[in-house]
Design an enzyme around this catalytic site. Structure first.
Site, mmCIF file in Angstrom:
data_model
loop_
_atom_site.group_PDB
_atom_site.id
_atom_site.type_symbol
_atom_site.label_atom_id
_atom_site.label_comp_id
_atom_site.label_asym_id
_atom_site.label_seq_id
_atom_site.Cartn_x
_atom_site.Cartn_y
_atom_site.Cartn_z
ATOM 1 N N HIS A 115 1.057 -4.942 2.078
ATOM 2 C CA HIS A 115 0.975 -4.235 3.355
ATOM 3 C C HIS A 115 -0.252 -3.337 3.371
ATOM 4 O O HIS A 115 -0.736 -2.896 2.330
ATOM 5 C CB HIS A 115 2.245 -3.409 3.619
ATOM 6 C CG HIS A 115 2.593 -2.497 2.488
ATOM 7 N ND1 HIS A 115 3.275 -2.922 1.369
ATOM 8 C CD2 HIS A 115 2.349 -1.177 2.304
ATOM 9 C CE1 HIS A 115 3.431 -1.896 0.543
ATOM 10 N NE2 HIS A 115 2.871 -0.832 1.081
ATOM 11 N N HIS A 150 -1.811 0.190 5.000
ATOM 12 C CA HIS A 150 -1.500 1.457 5.663
ATOM 13 C C HIS A 150 -2.637 1.816 6.615
ATOM 14 O O HIS A 150 -3.815 1.762 6.220
ATOM 15 C CB HIS A 150 -1.403 2.592 4.642
ATOM 16 C CG HIS A 150 -0.277 2.481 3.667
ATOM 17 N ND1 HIS A 150 0.903 3.166 3.821
ATOM 18 C CD2 HIS A 150 -0.146 1.774 2.511
ATOM 19 C CE1 HIS A 150 1.709 2.902 2.798
ATOM 20 N NE2 HIS A 150 1.094 2.058 1.991
HETATM 21 P P1 AMP Z 1 3.534 1.607 -0.747
HETATM 22 O O1 AMP Z 1 3.724 2.850 -1.586
HETATM 23 O O2 AMP Z 1 2.088 1.279 -0.501
HETATM 24 O O3 AMP Z 1 4.318 0.437 -1.316
HETATM 25 O O4 AMP Z 1 4.097 1.968 0.667
HETATM 26 C C1 AMP Z 1 5.352 1.575 1.127
HETATM 27 C C2 AMP Z 1 5.567 2.271 2.452
HETATM 28 O O5 AMP Z 1 6.630 1.641 3.125
HETATM 29 C C3 AMP Z 1 5.910 3.751 2.325
HETATM 30 O O6 AMP Z 1 4.927 4.525 3.021
HETATM 31 C C4 AMP Z 1 7.285 3.846 2.972
HETATM 32 O O7 AMP Z 1 7.469 5.042 3.698
HETATM 33 C C5 AMP Z 1 7.302 2.626 3.875
HETATM 34 N N1 AMP Z 1 8.624 2.098 4.195
HETATM 35 C C6 AMP Z 1 9.608 1.785 3.325
HETATM 36 N N2 AMP Z 1 10.682 1.308 3.997
HETATM 37 C C7 AMP Z 1 10.356 1.309 5.307
HETATM 38 C C8 AMP Z 1 11.034 0.933 6.512
HETATM 39 N N3 AMP Z 1 12.292 0.463 6.485
HETATM 40 N N4 AMP Z 1 10.402 1.077 7.693
HETATM 41 C C9 AMP Z 1 9.139 1.565 7.730
HETATM 42 N N5 AMP Z 1 8.444 1.923 6.626
HETATM 43 C C10 AMP Z 1 9.044 1.810 5.441
#
Ligand code: AMP
Length: 136
Positions: A99, A101
């Protein structure tokens, strides 16, 4: 992937604050935002990291990221925006579905005020360059 949280969002089994969708990509607001409007862009297909994802899906993600970045930037009245992508725990990856950001920024906010930048030692940059280029 059956137990992947982002795959569940793609399948509609978990709700999300959807911003954008096309055949290959979904974008939605991050549930724990670093700043208001912090959004994620994901391929609908499951890949754990950047290293695993197909070129077609990555291209689609970047094209979508540009569209969503503009909407987020204008929508929250940001003064800047970061595009970030984490791979593996050492880099802060928590969700193992690749993903991107999109993080809207304000002047003087407290997120990543500066990079912890260092300089190379004598001859070190060339050594690193050689090590990297042999892996192309
Ligand atoms: P990463 O640390 O790059 O893996 O980021 C994962 C991101 O996914 C974090 O910023 C979380 O807040 C976000 N996240 C996890 N679960 C959800 C969800 N159900 N809906 C939206 N964002 C999410």
């Amino acid at each position: 992937m059956l137990d992947c949280i982002f795959c569940k969002i793609v399948r509609g089994e978990i709700p999300c604050a959807k911003i954008y969708e096309d055949d290959l990509v979904l974008s939605f607001l991050d549930i724990n935002p670093i700043s208001r409007g912090h959004a994620l862009v994901i391929p609908k297909n499951h890949y754990a990291t950047l290293f695993d994802a197909s070129e077609e899906d990555l291209k689609a993600c970047m094209a979508a990221a540009k569209i969503v970045a503009r909407a987020v930037y204008d929508g929250v009245g940001a003064a800047g925006l970061n595009l970030l992508q984490n791979n593996y725990r050492a880099a802060g990856q928590l969700v193992d579905h690749v993903h991107f950001h999109l993080i809207p920024r304000k002047a003087g906010d407290d997120f990543m005020r500066s990079w912890p930048a260092k300089s190379y030692g004598e001859g070190e940059m060339q050594k690193v360059l050689n090590a990297v280029k042999t892996k192309l």
